[in-house]
Scaffold this motif. Structure first.
Motif, PDB file in Angstrom:
ATOM      1  N   ALA A  29       0.884  -0.856  -0.011  1.00  0.00           N
ATOM      2  CA  ALA A  29      -0.481  -0.103  -0.028  1.00  0.00           C
ATOM      3  C   ALA A  29       0.786   1.160  -0.028  1.00  0.00           C
ATOM      4  O   ALA A  29       0.348   2.671   0.400  1.00  0.00           O
ATOM      5  CB  ALA A  29      -1.129  -0.192   0.822  1.00  0.00           C
ATOM      6  N   HIS A  30       1.917   0.984  -0.475  1.00  0.00           N
ATOM      7  CA  HIS A  30       3.017   2.422  -0.118  1.00  0.00           C
ATOM      8  C   HIS A  30       4.314   2.440  -1.167  1.00  0.00           C
ATOM      9  O   HIS A  30       5.064   1.881  -1.137  1.00  0.00           O
ATOM     10  CB  HIS A  30       3.394   2.939   1.117  1.00  0.00           C
ATOM     11  N   THR A  31       4.266   2.246  -2.451  1.00  0.00           N
ATOM     12  CA  THR A  31       4.832   2.520  -3.116  1.00  0.00           C
ATOM     13  C   THR A  31       5.236   3.839  -4.482  1.00  0.00           C
ATOM     14  O   THR A  31       4.290   4.213  -4.546  1.00  0.00           O
ATOM     15  CB  THR A  31       4.582   1.347  -4.234  1.00  0.00           C
ATOM     16  N   HIS A  32       6.574   3.337  -4.880  1.00  0.00           N
ATOM     17  CA  HIS A  32       6.963   4.554  -5.934  1.00  0.00           C
ATOM     18  C   HIS A  32       7.335   4.485  -6.604  1.00  0.00           C
ATOM     19  O   HIS A  32       8.004   3.475  -7.579  1.00  0.00           O
ATOM     20  CB  HIS A  32       8.106   5.401  -5.012  1.00  0.00           C
ATOM     21  N   PHE A  33       6.710   4.924  -8.400  1.00  0.00           N
ATOM     22  CA  PHE A  33       6.575   4.785  -9.591  1.00  0.00           C
ATOM     23  C   PHE A  33       7.585   6.173  -9.853  1.00  0.00           C
ATOM     24  O   PHE A  33       7.428   6.906  -9.412  1.00  0.00           O
ATOM     25  CB  PHE A  33       6.418   4.567 -11.001  1.00  0.00           C
ATOM     26  N   PHE A 132      -4.787  11.379  -3.630  1.00  0.00           N
ATOM     27  CA  PHE A 132      -3.214  12.508  -4.100  1.00  0.00           C
ATOM     28  C   PHE A 132      -2.357  11.610  -2.960  1.00  0.00           C
ATOM     29  O   PHE A 132      -2.575  11.457  -1.646  1.00  0.00           O
ATOM     30  CB  PHE A 132      -4.207  13.873  -3.455  1.00  0.00           C
ATOM     31  N   LYS A 133      -1.050  12.642  -3.396  1.00  0.00           N
ATOM     32  CA  LYS A 133      -0.002  12.530  -2.583  1.00  0.00           C
ATOM     33  C   LYS A 133       0.712  13.366  -2.158  1.00  0.00           C
ATOM     34  O   LYS A 133       1.355  13.929  -3.056  1.00  0.00           O
ATOM     35  CB  LYS A 133       1.116  11.087  -3.675  1.00  0.00           C
ATOM     36  N   PRO A 134       0.239  14.278  -0.799  1.00  0.00           N
ATOM     37  CA  PRO A 134       0.777  15.476  -0.702  1.00  0.00           C
ATOM     38  C   PRO A 134       2.572  15.549   0.339  1.00  0.00           C
ATOM     39  O   PRO A 134       2.807  14.314   0.148  1.00  0.00           O
ATOM     40  CB  PRO A 134       0.182  16.494   0.005  1.00  0.00           C
ATOM     41  N   THR A 255       5.596  -0.794   2.161  1.00  0.00           N
ATOM     42  CA  THR A 255       7.282  -1.097   1.743  1.00  0.00           C
ATOM     43  C   THR A 255       7.981   0.227   1.611  1.00  0.00           C
ATOM     44  O   THR A 255       8.774   0.167   2.188  1.00  0.00           O
ATOM     45  CB  THR A 255       7.905  -2.059   0.673  1.00  0.00           C
ATOM     46  N   ASP A 256       7.077   1.222   1.224  1.00  0.00           N
ATOM     47  CA  ASP A 256       8.103   2.189   0.495  1.00  0.00           C
ATOM     48  C   ASP A 256       9.534   1.998  -0.454  1.00  0.00           C
ATOM     49  O   ASP A 256      10.304   2.816  -0.830  1.00  0.00           O
ATOM     50  CB  ASP A 256       8.547   2.797   1.243  1.00  0.00           C
ATOM     51  N   ASN A 257       9.034   0.641  -1.343  1.00  0.00           N
ATOM     52  CA  ASN A 257       9.495   0.806  -2.608  1.00  0.00           C
ATOM     53  C   ASN A 257       9.285   1.282  -3.627  1.00  0.00           C
ATOM     54  O   ASN A 257       7.802   1.700  -3.747  1.00  0.00           O
ATOM     55  CB  ASN A 257       9.834  -0.327  -2.806  1.00  0.00           C
TER      56      ASN A 257
END
Ligand SMILES: [Zn+2]
Length: 335
Positions: A29-33, A132-134, A255-257
């Motif tokens: 539930a927490h990833t970044h591209f 949203f991702k602030p 994970t914040d991957n």
């Protein structure tokens, strides 16, 4: 240079501690591209990982995740990498395009206070993103680390989130994080005023220390439209407190991957705050009395989480809720 090397010690930790704990299906539930071409050199050059892996979309995230979580099915909530130089429109377009390739993954747009209400609505329509991702780096505060929620996400964003039942993934600002009464008051006020918005408090509500968790978590745990993701927290005691005071059906694994979960090292409480101790070059790390290099933040995070789950006596079904079902119910709810 490869972005990720799995050492024998990593494999040992996975096999002996984590393999049995982590279910077959993971919703992260927490990833970044990201695409390094869509941010300044200064913003990506400091990450060795980004040098080795200049673009992460759905396929790359899955490849990297499969290296640390072997034989697991993975879907995710993704947003772009929030950096001051990030090309917002192009990054949101990339995230939108990537998540449409997987019906079980969804994405968020980077939320900058300089966008007008009309621009925000247009961007949502154009990309099909789900919220949203602030972030502090976009804040209107003269000291971004002390940003209030509204300095990162003005009220019209909340109105849109309420009307469209969107997700807000908030990495809170302010030094004391959720132990700060300003944050506690704002979360309560905004979530009660905008019950249609689904607020996700990143990193266990940014509780990287047990002191912040103990003071902060009980103050907003009753709000039905607030959930937390577990990403990057490495302190076992934070998870003990979380599992004690927070409804378990509103806890989502994350994970914040990439990049944070794949760094070698851990986030540790220090004094009144916390610090990320990392070693991107494993050969350089020297611990005085043991020959072992640091492992991934994602593994340290899972270790801590597993200890708390074990003490709580959770069984298979509670663990599957944490890794999958809670996210399905909260993030994929329509209307
Ligand atoms: Zn993040």
């Amino acid at each position: 240079m490869k972005p990720l090397i799995i050492l024998e010690d990593d494999r040992f930790i996975w096999e002996t501690e984590l393999n049995e704990f982590v279910p077959n299906r993971i919703f992260d539930a927490h990833t970044h591209f990201y695409d390094t071409r869509l941010m300044s050199k200064a913003d990506h050059e400091k990450y060795a990982f980004m040098q080795a892996c200049p673009r992460v979309g759905l396929a790359e995230l899955r490849q990297l995740s499969a290296m640390i979580f072997p034989n697991r099915e993975l879907h995710s909530l993704a947003s772009g990498m929030p950096r001051r130089s990030t090309d917002l429109a192009a990054t949101d377009a990339m995230v939108g395009e990537q998540v449409t390739m997987d019906p079980l993954s969804i994405g968020l747009m980077l939320a900058h206070p300089r966008l007008s209400r009309a621009e925000v609505e247009k961007q949502l329509d154009r990309t099909g993103l789900h919220g949203f991702k602030p972030y502090m780096c976009f804040s209107t505060s003269p000291d971004p680390s002390q940003s209030t929620i509204l300095e990162m996400l003005p009220e019209y964003y909340w109105q849109i989130a309420n009307d469209r039942a969107l997700i807000i993934l908030l990495h809170m600002g302010r030094h004391a994080s959720l132990a700060d009464p300003v944050n506690q008051r704002d979360i309560r006020k905004l979530c009660e005023r905008y019950p249609g918005a689904r607020l996700q408090l990143a990193h266990c509500a940014r509780c990287f220390t047990s002191q912040i968790a103990e003071t902060g978590l009980p103050t907003v745990a009753d709000l039905p439209n607030v959930h937390v993701d577990t990403s990057a927290v490495c302190e076992t005691e934070v998870f003990h407190i979380l599992l004690d005071v927070w409804p378990r059906e509103r806890i989502l694994f994350g994970t914040d991957n990439c990049v944070a979960g794949l760094m070698r090292g851990k986030y540790a409480g220090f004094g009144k705050g916390w610090y990320g101790i990392f070693d991107s070059n494993t050969t350089a790390f020297q611990a005085p009395h043991v020959p072992f290099p640091p492992t991934f933040v994602a593994y340290e995070n899972l270790r801590a989480l597993r200890m708390a789950v074990r003490r709580k006596g959770w069984g298979k079904s509670e663990i599957e809720d944490l890794f999958w079902n809670n996210a399905q119910r909260i993030l994929f709810r329509v209307g």
